[in-house]
Structure formats: C-alpha cells, structure tokens
Write a protein that holds these residues in place. Sequence first.
Motif, short mmCIF file in Angstrom:
data_model
loop_
_atom_site.label_atom_id
_atom_site.label_comp_id
_atom_site.label_asym_id
_atom_site.label_seq_id
_atom_site.Cartn_x
_atom_site.Cartn_y
_atom_site.Cartn_z
N CYS A 61 -0.79 3.23 -0.33
CA CYS A 61 -0.46 3.64 1.05
C CYS A 61 0.01 2.46 1.90
O CYS A 61 0.72 2.65 2.87
CB CYS A 61 -1.66 4.32 1.70
SG CYS A 61 -3.15 3.31 1.81
N ASP A 62 -0.37 1.23 1.52
CA ASP A 62 0.00 0.04 2.29
C ASP A 62 1.26 -0.66 1.79
O ASP A 62 1.76 -1.56 2.45
CB ASP A 62 -1.15 -0.97 2.28
CG ASP A 62 -2.38 -0.44 2.99
OD1 ASP A 62 -2.22 0.32 3.97
OD2 ASP A 62 -3.49 -0.79 2.56
N GLN A 117 4.05 1.17 0.20
CA GLN A 117 5.13 2.10 -0.14
C GLN A 117 6.34 2.03 0.79
O GLN A 117 7.33 2.70 0.57
CB GLN A 117 4.61 3.52 -0.22
CG GLN A 117 4.04 4.08 1.06
CD GLN A 117 3.39 5.43 0.83
OE1 GLN A 117 3.33 5.93 -0.28
NE2 GLN A 117 2.93 6.03 1.90
N ASP A 118 6.32 1.15 1.77
CA ASP A 118 7.43 1.02 2.72
C ASP A 118 8.51 0.05 2.20
O ASP A 118 8.75 -0.99 2.76
CB ASP A 118 6.92 0.56 4.08
CG ASP A 118 6.20 -0.77 4.02
OD1 ASP A 118 5.70 -1.14 2.93
OD2 ASP A 118 6.15 -1.46 5.05
N GLY A 122 11.72 1.26 1.33
CA GLY A 122 13.04 1.86 1.51
C GLY A 122 13.41 2.95 0.52
O GLY A 122 14.57 3.34 0.46
N SER A 125 11.80 6.75 -1.56
CA SER A 125 10.83 7.83 -1.40
C SER A 125 9.53 7.53 -2.15
O SER A 125 9.49 6.70 -3.07
CB SER A 125 11.42 9.14 -1.93
OG SER A 125 11.58 9.07 -3.33
N GLN A 126 8.47 8.24 -1.79
CA GLN A 126 7.16 8.03 -2.43
C GLN A 126 7.21 8.31 -3.93
O GLN A 126 6.65 7.53 -4.71
CB GLN A 126 6.10 8.87 -1.73
CG GLN A 126 4.67 8.56 -2.15
CD GLN A 126 4.29 9.18 -3.48
OE1 GLN A 126 4.70 10.29 -3.80
NE2 GLN A 126 3.51 8.47 -4.28
#
Length: 119
Positions: free
Chosen positions: A65-66, A68-69, A71, A73-74
């Motif tokens: 969750c920390d 996954q940013d 660029g 998709s999950q």
Amino acid sequence: MSNLAMGSTDLHATASWCCQPLGKEELSAADSEKIAMIFKALSDPVRLRLFSKIAAQPAGEACVCDIQDVGVSQPTVSHHLRKLREAGLLESERRASWVYYRVAPGVLSAMAGLLSQSN
C-alpha cells in the motif's frame, strides 16, 4: 506465516552463486541463467523503482500500500512484484489484507560482489 518467493530460484542459491566478480572467471551455463534472471527482473523501470523503494525503507520492509504509486495500475504493480519475487530478489509476507515486501537476505551484497572489479 510467511509467503516467500514461489519461483524456481532458491533464495540461498541466489545469494551464494556470487562469490567471484564477473571478470574473475568464466560463468557456467547454470550461473549465467541465474544471473540473467536477476538482471532481466531488474531491467524494467517499474520493477527497478519498486525494488529501490523497498530497499530504501528504514524498517527494511514495505507494505504494498505504501509503494504502489509508480504510475501503473495496482494489478500491474502486483505483476512486477511477483517477477521480482520469482527472481529471488524479494520476500513477501501477508499480514491481514496487505502484503509486506523486503529485499531477500544477501541479495544486495551478492549483486555488489558480482559487479565489483576483479583483482
């Protein structure tokens, strides 16, 4: 309960193949395959960024969750993390609904040793 890498690479074997720098002696076919799998896993910019984010964590691990940013998709993040686990670069552990990742023991020093100048 730990959910370690489920790929074909044995983590202990991955960390131990790297005794000699690349220029020290000729690689065997088996060692070439192991090392190529690691370089292939890290050759993707998103994977390299995810690996870097995990390796840079002060606690030594990161919740998906920390990190996954990056660029994409999950589901794409999950795909890339799976590839890093299969290459023996990461370990993972599920805690409730989140998965936590850490760099597999010995991987960074094994890679550094592999790429160091031979004497």
